[in-house]
Design an enzyme around this catalytic site. Structure first.
Site: not given
Length: 622
Positions: A203-206, A208, A357
């Site tokens: 994702a844009s921040l993290a 997984v 999102d």
């Protein structure tokens, strides 16, 4: 030889030598005269070459010093990056604003030409901004995703920004190892028995990863923040706010400063995984004792940039094939999603910003286990608890009354209530009400909404949300063209976005997600079925508010106040009557939906046997 003759010969040699000396001296002077300009030219050339050497050396020195400062001096590096990144966004925004002004100021020979020019202007401006956001990355990707989910923006903007959800680059594994060691105080190999270096989601921040916990032996999901975000987050936010401020100064009608303010408030919360773990814990508590299929993954460990939680295997909630293979009824999934989100908004006053999102990837579905508390044969798993919004009591009640007025048949009283509660909830006056109503309902204006303007639509306007027919192509075309065809409406959209409280805007996006999932699941019930669920929760929320007010008053005046007792029982009777009507309407629509599925099952059975019947009933091609 006589003496006189010898003297004469000596004199002649002397004259010859003197003449030769004079000639040599003259030639020497001429050579020196010729050589002087040559020496002057050589000196000038030497000095010029020396100047170029100095310039080149200075340039190399400045470049080398800049590179050293960039690599080792953080404030200088941030200043350079801020200048470059700010120029990208500011350039795209200013060019877009100029493009809009020029396009709107021109005259056109026909309505079709005007609509086409407006649409092309939307597309050009959106592509400029998209290019700048992709070049900057990080926080700017998040901003683009937010813009993609704003249902009040023109479709050219939302469709252009939508690919940003798939444009996130993963962090290299060596950087992931360094971040984990820094935050957890131990290496990945020491903490996990197994760890997949390839992320299952970015994702844009993290991103997984999947690992197996060494102590428990359980498979876990490991959420790791991109390491560069913390360094550039503050400067990027400053840059966004400055850029939007300049746009507002030069082009006041194109104001987006609210977007920077929202990101400044919410981004630090999303970047703190300890905060996310607390949100997950609170949501679990909010649904204790509720009859629901909602499941929240258990958190194992959390630091600011690392979150380790239970790994859940499942499918996307809108994956029809997955639902068919698991024998899960897609109609029940859509209705349960609506119940979960309405419970959050109207009863709990604490709702998940899943719409940050613009896709349902934050939701999973899986078959219910034998120990599950779900009332159905599935569980809906809610992921990514980084951002929640709360709604105070009065806002929830006013929002409930607004929804009930939209569901009620059109009348002068109902129209007045709609505008009254729209102003209380959305901070919009009568002039902006039509835009706000369209955002709420996801449909074209209801009957009486544009009562001060002629109705030029080619489709029948509904009296209320319950009266809505399935959306026709004519209505969809009207919605697509409304923003660019009605004079001044685009600026009204910007004005609504600026005025509406952030929490209410998030609720509008949540409504849009619920509707889009109902459509993606190809449900067989009526398109107003999920509105009935909302109406039930609104009715209950309003009654709870009236009940609390009346009970508090009875405690002050005593139980012998007959007027208050009558008002209490009258309110209870109105609630029961309205709630029962909604339950009956739900039952009728569910019977209708079952009939449509049964008809599809019979057609599939006739064409392809039992397998075809199963696929047809699941909404799949057979």
């Amino acid at each position: 030889m006589p003496l006189l003759q010898r003297e004469w010969l000596s004199y002649r040699r002397h004259l010859q030598l003197s003449s030769f000396s004079l000639k040599a001296s003259h030639l020497n002077r001429q050579f020196r005269a010729l050589r002087r300009p040559l020496n002057s030219y050589k000196g000038h050339s030497s000095r010029r070459n020396h100047s170029w050497t100095v310039y080149l050396g200075a340039l190399l020195f400045i470049g080398g010093s800049s590179w050293i400062a960039f690599e080792n001096f953080q404030p200088y590096r941030h200043s350079v990056l801020a200048t470059v990144r700010c120029s990208r966004v500011a350039g795209a925004a200013i060019l877009g604003a100029i493009d809009y002004k020029k396009t709107f100021a021109q005259s056109y020979s026909s309505e079709e030409e005007r609509l086409e020019a407006y649409s092309e202007c939307h597309t050009r401006s959106a592509k400029r901004v998209l290019k700048a956001l992709l070049a900057n990355g990080g926080v700017f990707i998040k901003m683009g995703q937010h813009m993609a989910s704003l249902i009040m923006l023109p479709v050219e903007w939302t469709s252009t920004m939508r690919p940003l959800q798939d444009q996130c680059e993963p962090t290299p594994y060596q950087d992931v190892e360094g971040l984990f060691l820094t935050d957890m105080g131990t290496s990945i190999s020491e903490y996990f028995i197994e760890f997949d270096p390839n992320p299952i989601g970015v994702a844009s921040l993290a991103q997984v990863h999947i690992g197996r916990h060494r102590d428990s032996g359980r498979q876990v999901a490991v959420k790791l923040q991109h390491p560069h975000l913390a360094e550039f987050c503050d400067i990027d936010m400053e840059m966004v706010e400055v850029t939007l401020g300049w746009i507002k100064y030069w082009f006041p009608e194109f104001e987006f400063t609210w977007l920077g303010e929202e990101m400044r408030t919410n981004l630090p919360k999303e970047m703190d995984f300890v905060h996310e773990a607390r949100n997950a814990e609170r949501t679990t508590y909010e649904f204790l004792g509720k009859r629901t299929s909602l499941y929240i993954p258990k958190v194992t460990n959390a630091t600011k940039r690392v979150l380790i939680m239970e790994y859940i295997q499942g499918g996307r909630v809108d994956d029809l094939k997955y639902l068919a293979d698991a024998n899960i009824d897609r109609n029940k999934v859509a209705l349960e999603l609506s119940r979960i989100f309405n419970q959050m908004v109207f009863i709990n006053g604490w709702f998940h910003a899943v719409t940050q999102d613009p896709h349902p990837g934050n939701l999973l579905i899986r078959p219910a286990s034998a120990t599950s508390k779900s009332p159905y044969n599935f569980e809906i798993v809610l992921l990514d608890h980084g951002l929640y919004f709360d709604m105070d009591h009065q806002l929830r009640v006013n929002y409930s009354k607004l929804w009930l007025s939209l569901i009620a048949p059109a009348s002068p009283t109902t129209s007045a209530d709609r505008r009254k509660y729209a102003e209380l909830v959305g901070n919009v006056g009568p002039d902006l009400y039509p835009v706000f109503e369209a955002a709420l309902t996801g449909r074209a204006a209801l009957e009486g909404t544009w009562d001060d303007q002629p109705d030029d639509s080619t489709f029948r306007r509904a009296s209320s949300m319950i009266d809505m027919l399935p959306q026709s192509e004519e209505e969809m075309e009207a919605i697509r063209n409304a923003v660019i065809s009605r004079e001044g409406l685009l600026l009204s959209v910007f004005d609504v976005l600026r005025r509406v409280p952030r929490r209410v805007l998030m609720v509008l996006k949540l409504n849009d997600l619920t509707r889009s999932l109902d459509h993606a699941l190809m449900t067989t019930h009526s398109n107003v079925r999920i509105f009935l669920i909302t109406a039930k929760y609104c009715t209950f929320a309003v009654w709870q508010d009236d009940r609390k007010r009346l009970i508090d008053t009875l405690r002050e005046r005593g139980l012998l106040s007959l007027c208050l007792l009558c008002e209490y029982f009258l309110g209870w009777w109105r609630f029961e009557k309205s709630y029962t009507r909604l339950i009956i309407a739900e039952a009728l629509l569910d019977v209708q939906a079952y009939g449509v599925k049964s008809k599809a099952w019979i057609h599939g059975m006739w064409a392809k046997g039992f397998d075809g019947a199963h696929r047809a009933a699941a909404g799949l091609a057979y």
